[in-house]
Design an enzyme around this catalytic site. Structure first.
Site, PDB file in Angstrom:
ATOM      1  N   ASP A 243      46.091  65.926  47.126  1.00 17.86           N
ATOM      2  CA  ASP A 243      46.744  66.202  46.601  1.00 17.86           C
ATOM      3  C   ASP A 243      47.212  66.041  45.634  1.00 17.86           C
ATOM      4  O   ASP A 243      48.288  65.852  44.703  1.00 17.86           O
ATOM      5  CB  ASP A 243      48.637  65.318  47.516  1.00 17.86           C
ATOM      6  CG  ASP A 243      48.023  63.478  47.102  1.00 17.86           C
ATOM      7  OD1 ASP A 243      47.038  62.847  46.734  1.00 17.86           O
ATOM      8  OD2 ASP A 243      49.513  62.696  47.287  1.00 17.86           O
ATOM      9  N   CYS A 368      52.272  60.927  45.821  1.00 19.38           N
ATOM     10  CA  CYS A 368      52.384  60.042  45.963  1.00 19.38           C
ATOM     11  C   CYS A 368      53.518  58.467  46.475  1.00 19.38           C
ATOM     12  O   CYS A 368      53.259  58.273  47.541  1.00 19.38           O
ATOM     13  CB  CYS A 368      51.139  58.953  44.956  1.00 19.38           C
ATOM     14  SG  CYS A 368      49.662  59.929  44.263  1.00 19.38           S
TER      15      CYS A 368
END
Length: 379
Positions: A243, A368
């Site tokens: 990511d 995150c």
């Protein structure tokens, strides 16, 4: 001194976290309203949706002094600004440890719900279960968080998955492998992007080969194709989550993190090049070639933050209902370019930059720190 999430730390034994090796996750009741099962459904029975699909809410976690030490107030200020910004577009539930609820509520305001759940750190993407559409509705796939391969001891975060699902009344699926939400990226149509370093790794799944892990991921998440990238082993605490490297913005279209001006020829720039080479010949689950749009990092000489673990990746954005939240680092030209790229990809959503210097210094970003719960089917 604060322990950095992405700093390479002395490994703690996997047993400290109460997590067994892959394939040994117990199928036990979580103690709440959600019951635990193993990942036994056929792939066609589950679907992991794309982040741009409608959300019911976003889950975040309130960091603790045990992890952040003298930087606690600064990182909480970052988290509070992210939570408040998202709450203008969709409900936000903030997990806070017993005793931290009052401080969290004061910081985020009345628009954010506080839920008392013991937590250690802010990385909800990795500790909260991955939500999938199952045969009976939304299910939570608990990926057996083990401190990113035993690099940190997270007594409470290891139990967040079960606790959240019990609170929400969502069935719990205990995965037969160890991973984190930040290691998985999908188009919602059966294509999964993963770095080998973050999951085909003895610190998470000893004894499992890539083909076996791939089949388990396909069964767990309803995937029809997995595209693998090398990633980077042992250079950051996550072993290079996807990511911060490659993200879908639409079926067949990805944004790729690329080095900014003056970036060295190091393992991270080579990882970006390797990802580009994979994507050049890859097709998705529907057989479409993949369009790659570059999203360059800022010039490190112009950013506000510092530290060896500072994550200056615009790819770590978060898509909410009606908006996309992207970090801004202080390099005005690069910040503006990233916002323009995202606006082109999401013309019907607001693009909102957020300063998260302390979060980034810990090696993470907005994605995150957030975890979306998809809207329930039919709602």
């Amino acid at each position: 001194m604060r322990i950095s999430r992405r700093g390479v730390l002395t490994a703690a034994g996997l047993g400290l976290l109460g997590i067994g090796t892959a394939g040994c996750a117990p199928a036990t009741n979580s103690g709440g309203r959600s019951s635990a099962t193993t990942d036994g459904h056929a792939a066609m029975d589950r679907r992991l949706g794309a982040e741009w699909e409608p959300h019911e809410l976003t889950v975040m976690s309130w960091p603790t002094e045990a992890i952040w030490g003298e930087d606690l107030q600064d990182v909480r200020d970052d988290l509070a600004s992210v939570a408040a910004a998202i709450a203008a577009y969709e409900p936000v539930v903030l997990l806070a440890s017993p005793g931290d609820e009052e401080d969290a509520a004061y910081a985020v305001g009345d628009d954010v719900e506080i839920l008392t759940v013991p937590v250690d750190d802010l990385w909800a993407r990795d500790t909260v279960p991955v939500f999938v559409e199952g045969p009976a509705g939304i299910e939570g796939v608990d990926l057996n968080f083990n401190g990113w391969g035993g690099k940190q001891f997270h007594e409470h975060d290891a139990g967040v998955g079960a606790a959240v699902l019990a609170e929400f009344g969502i069935p719990r699926v205990v995965a037969s492998l160890v991973a984190e939400g930040g290691s998985l990226e999908t188009d919602g149509q059966g294509t999964l992007l993963v770095t080998e370093s973050s999951i085909v790794n003895d610190n998470r799944n000893p004894g499992l080969w890539r083909d076996e892990i791939e089949q388990r991921l396909m069964d767990l998440l309803g995937m029809r194709k997995v595209i693998w990238f090398d990633g980077v082993y042992d250079q950051d605490i996550t072993d290079a989550h996807i990511d911060s490297l490659v993200r879908f913005v639409a079926p067949g279209v990805v944004l790729l993190d690329v080095p900014g001006p003056g970036a060295p020829d190091d393992v991270w720039s080579r990882s970006s090049e390797q990802a580009r080479s994979v994507l050049a010949s890859a097709t998705d689950a529907a057989g479409r070639p993949i369009e790659v749009v570059e999203l360059p990092q800022p010039d490190f000489a112009k950013i506000r933050g510092d530290g060896d673990d500072f994550l200056a990746s615009y790819v770590n954005f978060f898509i909410a209902n009606g908006a996309v939240f992207v970090p801004e680092f202080g390099d005005r030209r690069a910040d503006r370019r990233a916002q323009d790229v995202l606006q082109e990809q999401f013309p019907d959503r607001d693009i909102l930059p957020l300063a998260i210097d302390t979060v980034a210094s810990g090696g993470g970003g907005i994605h995150c720190a957030t975890h979306d719960l998809p809207a329930r089917p039919g709602e």
